[in-house]
Design a protein around this motif. Structure first.
Motif, PDB file in Angstrom:
ATOM      1  N   LYS A 186       0.837  -1.202   0.000  1.00 52.18           N
ATOM      2  CA  LYS A 186       0.000   0.000   0.000  1.00 52.18           C
ATOM      3  C   LYS A 186       0.880   1.263   0.000  1.00 52.18           C
ATOM      4  O   LYS A 186       0.587   2.229  -0.692  1.00 52.18           O
ATOM      5  CB  LYS A 186      -0.917  -0.015   1.225  1.00 52.18           C
ATOM      6  CG  LYS A 186      -1.885   1.120   1.289  1.00 52.18           C
ATOM      7  CD  LYS A 186      -2.789   0.994   2.510  1.00 52.18           C
ATOM      8  CE  LYS A 186      -3.690   2.214   2.629  1.00 52.18           C
ATOM      9  NZ  LYS A 186      -4.530   2.173   3.825  1.00 52.18           N
ATOM     10  N   ASP A 187       1.973   1.239   0.763  1.00 49.33           N
ATOM     11  CA  ASP A 187       2.902   2.376   0.792  1.00 49.33           C
ATOM     12  C   ASP A 187       3.561   2.558  -0.571  1.00 49.33           C
ATOM     13  O   ASP A 187       3.691   3.682  -1.058  1.00 49.33           O
ATOM     14  CB  ASP A 187       3.969   2.166   1.874  1.00 49.33           C
ATOM     15  CG  ASP A 187       3.385   2.127   3.264  1.00 49.33           C
ATOM     16  OD1 ASP A 187       2.897   3.169   3.729  1.00 49.33           O
ATOM     17  OD2 ASP A 187       3.415   1.045   3.884  1.00 49.33           O
ATOM     18  N   MET A 188       3.970   1.458  -1.175  1.00 47.70           N
ATOM     19  CA  MET A 188       4.588   1.519  -2.506  1.00 47.70           C
ATOM     20  C   MET A 188       3.615   2.097  -3.526  1.00 47.70           C
ATOM     21  O   MET A 188       3.987   2.949  -4.339  1.00 47.70           O
ATOM     22  CB  MET A 188       5.025   0.128  -2.959  1.00 47.70           C
ATOM     23  CG  MET A 188       6.186  -0.433  -2.205  1.00 47.70           C
ATOM     24  SD  MET A 188       6.586  -2.071  -2.879  1.00 47.70           S
ATOM     25  CE  MET A 188       7.145  -2.861  -1.395  1.00 47.70           C
ATOM     26  N   ASP A 189       2.369   1.626  -3.478  1.00 48.97           N
ATOM     27  CA  ASP A 189       1.357   2.098  -4.422  1.00 48.97           C
ATOM     28  C   ASP A 189       1.111   3.599  -4.253  1.00 48.97           C
ATOM     29  O   ASP A 189       0.959   4.320  -5.237  1.00 48.97           O
ATOM     30  CB  ASP A 189       0.048   1.328  -4.247  1.00 48.97           C
ATOM     31  CG  ASP A 189       0.139  -0.109  -4.712  1.00 48.97           C
ATOM     32  OD1 ASP A 189       1.066  -0.443  -5.492  1.00 48.97           O
ATOM     33  OD2 ASP A 189      -0.710  -0.926  -4.286  1.00 48.97           O
ATOM     34  N   TYR A 190       1.080   4.053  -3.007  1.00 49.23           N
ATOM     35  CA  TYR A 190       0.854   5.474  -2.742  1.00 49.23           C
ATOM     36  C   TYR A 190       1.967   6.326  -3.353  1.00 49.23           C
ATOM     37  O   TYR A 190       1.706   7.293  -4.072  1.00 49.23           O
ATOM     38  CB  TYR A 190       0.768   5.720  -1.233  1.00 49.23           C
ATOM     39  CG  TYR A 190       0.641   7.185  -0.879  1.00 49.23           C
ATOM     40  CD1 TYR A 190      -0.601   7.816  -0.897  1.00 49.23           C
ATOM     41  CD2 TYR A 190       1.762   7.943  -0.548  1.00 49.23           C
ATOM     42  CE1 TYR A 190      -0.723   9.163  -0.596  1.00 49.23           C
ATOM     43  CE2 TYR A 190       1.646   9.290  -0.242  1.00 49.23           C
ATOM     44  CZ  TYR A 190       0.407   9.893  -0.261  1.00 49.23           C
ATOM     45  OH  TYR A 190       0.294  11.227   0.030  1.00 49.23           O
ATOM     46  N   ASN A 202       9.805  -3.265  -9.669  1.00 53.34           N
ATOM     47  CA  ASN A 202       8.955  -4.152 -10.473  1.00 53.34           C
ATOM     48  C   ASN A 202       7.604  -3.507 -10.750  1.00 53.34           C
ATOM     49  O   ASN A 202       7.057  -3.632 -11.850  1.00 53.34           O
ATOM     50  CB  ASN A 202       8.774  -5.502  -9.787  1.00 53.34           C
ATOM     51  CG  ASN A 202      10.007  -6.372  -9.899  1.00 53.34           C
ATOM     52  OD1 ASN A 202      10.839  -6.188 -10.786  1.00 53.34           O
ATOM     53  ND2 ASN A 202      10.152  -7.310  -8.981  1.00 53.34           N
ATOM     54  N   LYS A 203       7.046  -2.823  -9.759  1.00 53.54           N
ATOM     55  CA  LYS A 203       5.782  -2.107  -9.957  1.00 53.54           C
ATOM     56  C   LYS A 203       5.960  -0.995 -11.001  1.00 53.54           C
ATOM     57  O   LYS A 203       5.090  -0.786 -11.836  1.00 53.54           O
ATOM     58  CB  LYS A 203       5.291  -1.487  -8.652  1.00 53.54           C
ATOM     59  CG  LYS A 203       4.662  -2.445  -7.701  1.00 53.54           C
ATOM     60  CD  LYS A 203       4.184  -1.701  -6.468  1.00 53.54           C
ATOM     61  CE  LYS A 203       3.320  -2.570  -5.615  1.00 53.54           C
ATOM     62  NZ  LYS A 203       2.020  -2.877  -6.206  1.00 53.54           N
ATOM     63  N   LEU A 204       7.086  -0.300 -10.930  1.00 60.36           N
ATOM     64  CA  LEU A 204       7.345   0.787 -11.866  1.00 60.36           C
ATOM     65  C   LEU A 204       7.439   0.265 -13.299  1.00 60.36           C
ATOM     66  O   LEU A 204       7.017   0.932 -14.237  1.00 60.36           O
ATOM     67  CB  LEU A 204       8.622   1.536 -11.480  1.00 60.36           C
ATOM     68  CG  LEU A 204       9.008   2.751 -12.315  1.00 60.36           C
ATOM     69  CD1 LEU A 204       7.887   3.788 -12.342  1.00 60.36           C
ATOM     70  CD2 LEU A 204      10.297   3.364 -11.782  1.00 60.36           C
ATOM     71  N   GLU A 210       4.450   1.968 -17.761  1.00 63.22           N
ATOM     72  CA  GLU A 210       4.625   2.551 -19.093  1.00 63.22           C
ATOM     73  C   GLU A 210       5.318   3.913 -19.062  1.00 63.22           C
ATOM     74  O   GLU A 210       4.914   4.853 -19.748  1.00 63.22           O
ATOM     75  CB  GLU A 210       3.281   2.637 -19.813  1.00 63.22           C
ATOM     76  CG  GLU A 210       2.650   1.278 -20.026  1.00 63.22           C
ATOM     77  CD  GLU A 210       1.301   1.343 -20.714  1.00 63.22           C
ATOM     78  OE1 GLU A 210       0.883   2.433 -21.137  1.00 63.22           O
ATOM     79  OE2 GLU A 210       0.670   0.284 -20.819  1.00 63.22           O
ATOM     80  N   VAL A 211       6.362   4.006 -18.240  1.00 65.63           N
ATOM     81  CA  VAL A 211       7.202   5.203 -18.201  1.00 65.63           C
ATOM     82  C   VAL A 211       8.646   4.713 -18.236  1.00 65.63           C
ATOM     83  O   VAL A 211       9.011   3.792 -17.504  1.00 65.63           O
ATOM     84  CB  VAL A 211       6.905   6.068 -16.951  1.00 65.63           C
ATOM     85  CG1 VAL A 211       7.154   5.337 -15.669  1.00 65.63           C
ATOM     86  CG2 VAL A 211       7.672   7.367 -16.986  1.00 65.63           C
ATOM     87  N   PRO A 212       9.468   5.282 -19.118  1.00 61.90           N
ATOM     88  CA  PRO A 212      10.865   4.849 -19.164  1.00 61.90           C
ATOM     89  C   PRO A 212      11.555   5.184 -17.840  1.00 61.90           C
ATOM     90  O   PRO A 212      11.350   6.271 -17.291  1.00 61.90           O
ATOM     91  CB  PRO A 212      11.471   5.667 -20.302  1.00 61.90           C
ATOM     92  CG  PRO A 212      10.336   6.271 -21.043  1.00 61.90           C
ATOM     93  CD  PRO A 212       9.178   6.310 -20.112  1.00 61.90           C
TER      94      PRO A 212
END
Length: 149
Positions: free
Chosen positions: A40-44, A111-113, A117-119
């Motif tokens: 959840k912290d990563m997503d935020y 991995n989430k990044l 779809e952003v270089p």
């Protein structure tokens, strides 16, 4: 999770005198991870950093995100963003996660990044990195998943 987000016209990371990452127009993001950080912290942090409207539109107003300008992101692990210097002159880094846990979570964040779809490029976890940047503006935004600021 914390992030220091800087709008840059270019940024790079070198390890042992060798460049390992370089971006042009976009964001340099210094990421710190706490022991109790969750997905959840990563997503935020991911949502906020990619959605920040800190790039100028055709009217010169900060109204565009890194995605809008088709910019790049350089993510650099940096446990010192959790440095606490409230007492004395030597910062405490107790709030930072353990090295093993922080590394695992840093790679999970990357991995989430990769699905956004952003270089992007990355620094090297637990390395003595030399980070160079041209801060555009300058524009620097602090993000904290605990919403401390």
């Amino acid at each position: 999770m914390r992030a220091v987000v800087q709008r840059v016209s270019e940024a790079s990371v070198a390890v042992n005198g060798e460049y390992i990452a370089k971006i042009n127009n976009g964001l340099l993001v210094l990421v710190g991870i706490k022991a109790d950080d969750t997905e959840k912290d990563m997503d935020y942090i991911m949502h906020k950093m990619l959605g920040l409207r800190i790039f100028e539109d055709h009217e010169g107003k900060m109204n565009l995100s890194v995605k809008d300008i088709q910019g790049e992101v350089l993510v650099v692990p940096n446990f010192t963003v959790y440095g606490n210097a409230i007492k004395g002159m030597r910062p405490s880094f107790i709030a930072s996660g353990s090295v093993k846990e922080a590394e695992f979570k840093y790679h999970a964040f990357i991995n989430k990044l990769s699905g956004q779809e952003v270089p992007f490029a990355t620094g090297k976890f637990q390395a003595d990195m030399k980070v160079s940047l041209v801060n555009d503006g300058p524009v620097t935004i602090l993000l904290d998943s605990g919403k401390v600021f």
